[in-house]
Design an enzyme around this catalytic site. Structure first.
Site, PDB file in Angstrom:
ATOM      1  N   ASP A 112      20.438 -97.911 -24.653  1.00 58.61           N
ATOM      2  CA  ASP A 112      21.199 -98.089 -23.416  1.00 58.61           C
ATOM      3  C   ASP A 112      21.536 -99.568 -23.251  1.00 58.61           C
ATOM      4  O   ASP A 112      21.181-100.393 -24.102  1.00 58.61           O
ATOM      5  CB  ASP A 112      20.424 -97.529 -22.199  1.00 58.61           C
ATOM      6  CG  ASP A 112      21.379 -96.864 -21.208  1.00 58.61           C
ATOM      7  OD1 ASP A 112      22.291 -97.569 -20.733  1.00 58.61           O
ATOM      8  OD2 ASP A 112      21.227 -95.660 -20.933  1.00 58.61           O
TER       9      ASP A 112
ATOM     10  N   HIS B  34      27.295 -97.543 -22.077  1.00 56.57           N
ATOM     11  CA  HIS B  34      25.838 -97.744 -22.174  1.00 56.57           C
ATOM     12  C   HIS B  34      25.469 -98.442 -23.482  1.00 56.57           C
ATOM     13  O   HIS B  34      24.417 -98.173 -24.061  1.00 56.57           O
ATOM     14  CB  HIS B  34      25.099 -96.402 -22.037  1.00 56.57           C
ATOM     15  CG  HIS B  34      25.135 -95.841 -20.643  1.00 56.57           C
ATOM     16  ND1 HIS B  34      24.289 -96.266 -19.649  1.00 56.57           N
ATOM     17  CD2 HIS B  34      25.943 -94.917 -20.063  1.00 56.57           C
ATOM     18  CE1 HIS B  34      24.562 -95.610 -18.521  1.00 56.57           C
ATOM     19  NE2 HIS B  34      25.571 -94.793 -18.752  1.00 56.57           N
TER      20      HIS B  34
ATOM     21  N   GLU C  35      29.401 -91.952 -17.969  1.00 61.68           N
ATOM     22  CA  GLU C  35      29.607 -93.210 -17.235  1.00 61.68           C
ATOM     23  C   GLU C  35      30.257 -94.289 -18.114  1.00 61.68           C
ATOM     24  O   GLU C  35      29.646 -95.310 -18.408  1.00 61.68           O
ATOM     25  CB  GLU C  35      28.247 -93.703 -16.705  1.00 61.68           C
ATOM     26  CG  GLU C  35      27.602 -92.693 -15.762  1.00 61.68           C
ATOM     27  CD  GLU C  35      26.204 -93.096 -15.305  1.00 61.68           C
ATOM     28  OE1 GLU C  35      25.855 -92.801 -14.162  1.00 61.68           O
ATOM     29  OE2 GLU C  35      25.452 -93.685 -16.116  1.00 61.68           O
TER      30      GLU C  35
ATOM     31  N   TYR D 206      16.663 -83.910 -11.743  1.00 67.21           N
ATOM     32  CA  TYR D 206      16.453 -85.329 -12.059  1.00 67.21           C
ATOM     33  C   TYR D 206      15.084 -85.736 -11.507  1.00 67.21           C
ATOM     34  O   TYR D 206      14.931 -86.091 -10.347  1.00 67.21           O
ATOM     35  CB  TYR D 206      17.594 -86.186 -11.500  1.00 67.21           C
ATOM     36  CG  TYR D 206      18.706 -86.394 -12.517  1.00 67.21           C
ATOM     37  CD1 TYR D 206      19.110 -85.349 -13.348  1.00 67.21           C
ATOM     38  CD2 TYR D 206      19.329 -87.621 -12.673  1.00 67.21           C
ATOM     39  CE1 TYR D 206      20.115 -85.530 -14.297  1.00 67.21           C
ATOM     40  CE2 TYR D 206      20.336 -87.815 -13.620  1.00 67.21           C
ATOM     41  CZ  TYR D 206      20.723 -86.768 -14.424  1.00 67.21           C
ATOM     42  OH  TYR D 206      21.700 -86.947 -15.361  1.00 67.21           O
TER      43      TYR D 206
HETATM   44  C1  ACM Z   1      23.435 -89.657 -16.536  1.00 66.92           C
HETATM   45  O1  ACM Z   1      22.599 -89.458 -15.652  1.00 66.92           O
HETATM   46  N1  ACM Z   1      24.129 -90.786 -16.588  1.00 66.92           N
HETATM   47  C2  ACM Z   1      23.689 -88.660 -17.565  1.00 66.92           C
END
Ligand code: ACM
Length: 499
Positions: free
Chosen positions: A166, A237, A301, A392
């Site tokens: 990342d 990322h 993202e 999450y």
């Molecule tokens: C993510 O939570 N950016 C996949």
């Protein structure tokens, strides 16, 4: 009857018990016999010599699928049948049927190792029952990854999604490009407090895993029935990689450092052919370390600003016949999925790819909301459901002031347990680690909610009976106590449980 978790598909208690002793003999395929000795040996002190008392037999019965098993415990013997994968889960069930002291690591001479008699037929609802663990934001030691795998296997979770790269760190050793870990594996400092506070700790952080360490981890997990899917997150990322090799970025004249803040970086990969080759070189080494059939290539993202400002990116988009520059996300995905196909692997992506032409046959991780699950299915993809409002696990359970710092809240246990995935390929909890720098915090966020994910994924109980689950869970936590798991206690402030 001990509280089993996940709840088996079918369970009939019988009278009596089977009692393990030093003379209890074992007949099983070699890998499963090793697992029995590895899991039950330390606490019992027994060696399980060859013999007819515990008989674990490989059978090919369509009704059991690839991971199901039958287990019959009588006063005379313990007998299980299934695929080798199914037998591994049967061993975990036997372990749960034993007194919780079976989870101890030192021999307990005076214990009585009784297994209650039972008939179980147990077949998982979903083929993919996973957990994402982000080791890019904080590099957790490989020994903790082994413990993490142990705990997943205890809950019959079969897939560890290892988020290896990342903006804030690159953790996968690439022999061809040593600066990825040498430079990209280290950041000057980290955010302190919540990202919105814009404070920093002044403490360097870094680390990486060698290919040998990861091969060992893959083998360790495989012995427990856990596959590992690596993720290399592209084309966004990627700031840590761009810090190491500025020629990968869109502004090589403006070097960047490995990102110290959380949040989304605007620095993304350029679209040069040499950059595609760089990433495919990385994937060549990655697939050699991770034998699993899927590789996750990210795609989440990706701010398009650098591409919009880049004549080379605009030219590439036009040459590829794309109607928008943003479509380069799909172009990246198709290039890399094609390369993986040459290795006999399938690509997985976050659901942003649905907006930009996800490669046919790719596995979609529907994360932004539950609606993305149906959107991905409508587009013809296999889907792993990971919607953030339900799964999450880096979100705090509550918004109480005594909760450790989290990116978001609340996500209570009852909401996780209530999640209905529908007809998907799989289901998975997510542990992004921005706010999980220590093993203790990882376990605090993971458990007990990952146990709820495990039961949703294995049993998919209909209707969900949270009170019944919570009762079994309370007993199950005694196992995690023996293992010294730093789970979040049930008697904490849990708004939906009424505790
Ligand atoms: C993510 O939570 N950016 C996949």
């Amino acid at each position: 009857m001990p509280a089993l978790l996940p709840q088996p598909t079918s369970l009939v208690p019988r009278a009596g018990q089977f009692v393990l002793s030093a003379g209890t003999g074992l007949t099983a395929p070699p890998a499963v016999a090793d697992l029995v000795r590895e899991l039950l040996g330390p606490a019992t002190g027994f060696g399980f010599p060859p013999g007819p008392d515990i008989v674990l037999e490989v059978v090919d019965e369509p009704a059991l699928g690839t991971e199901g098993y039958r287990l019959a415990v009588t006063p005379e013997r313990i007998a299980a049948a299934g695929t080798e994968a199914g037998l591994r889960w049967a061993v975990q069930t036997v372990r749960q049927l034993l007194p919780v002291a079976a989870y101890g690591t030192a021999a307990q001479g005076d214990a009585r190792w009784a297994v209650p008699c039972v008939d179980i037929v147990d077949v998982p609802r979903y083929a993919w029952r996973g957990c994402l663990f982000d080791v890019a934001r904080w590099c957790h030691p490989v020994g903790f990854l082994r413990r993490f795998v142990d705990l997943m296997a205890l809950h019959k979770l079969n897939t560890l999604h290892l988020h290896l790269t990342d903006d804030q760190g690159w953790r996968f050793e690439v022999r061809r490009y040593p600066r990825l870990t040498g430079v990209g594996g280290w950041r000057r400092e980290s955010a302190a407090g919540h990202a919105r506070e814009d404070r920093f700790d002044g403490v360097p952080h870094g680390g990486f895993y060698t290919q040998e360490e990861l091969r060992d981890l893959v083998a360790y997990a495989a012995r427990r029935g856990v596959r590992i899917m690596p993720e290399i997150d592209v084309p966004g990322h990627m700031q840590a990689a761009i810090a190491a090799y500025p020629e990968l970025g869109n502004e090589p004249g403006t070097p960047v450092e490995v990102r110290t803040a959380w949040g989304i970086s605007s620095r993304i990969l350029n679209v040069a052919e040499s950059t595609v080759t760089f990433v495919t070189d990385v994937l060549d080494e990655l697939v050699d370390v991770f034998p699993f059939g899927y590789v996750h290539l990210g795609g989440d993202e990706v701010p398009p600003d650098e591409w919009l400002a880049s004549p080379a990116a605009r030219d590439r988009a036009a040459a590829a016949g794309l109607s928008t520059v943003e479509g380069l996300l799909g172009w990246w995905a198709r290039r890399l999925a094609g390369q993986l196909a040459g290795h006999g692997r399938r690509a997985a992506f976050w659901d942003e790819l649905l907006d930009h032409g996800a490669p046919a046959g790719s596995l979609i991780f529907a994360w932004r909301d539950a609606g993305k699950v149906t959107a991905a299915q409508a587009a013809g993809h296999d889907v792993v459901a990971v919607p953030q409002p339900y799964l999450y696990l880096d979100w705090a359970e509550t918004d109480a002031p005594d909760e450790p710092l989290a990116i978001h809240a609340p996500l209570p246990l009852a909401k996780v347990y209530g999640y209905q995935p529908g007809g998907v390929y799989g289901v998975q909890g997510q542990l992004w680690s921005e706010y999980l720098p220590t093993a203790e915090l990882v376990e605090w966020r993971a458990y007990p909610r990952l146990a709820a994910v495990a039961e949703v994924g294995w049993t998919d109980p209909q209707p969900r009976d949270f009170a019944q689950f919570r009762g079994r869970l309370a007993a199950h936590l005694a196992r995690l106590d023996v293992l010294k798991v730093n789970y979040r206690p049930l008697d904490g402030p849990d708004p939906l449980s009424g505790a």
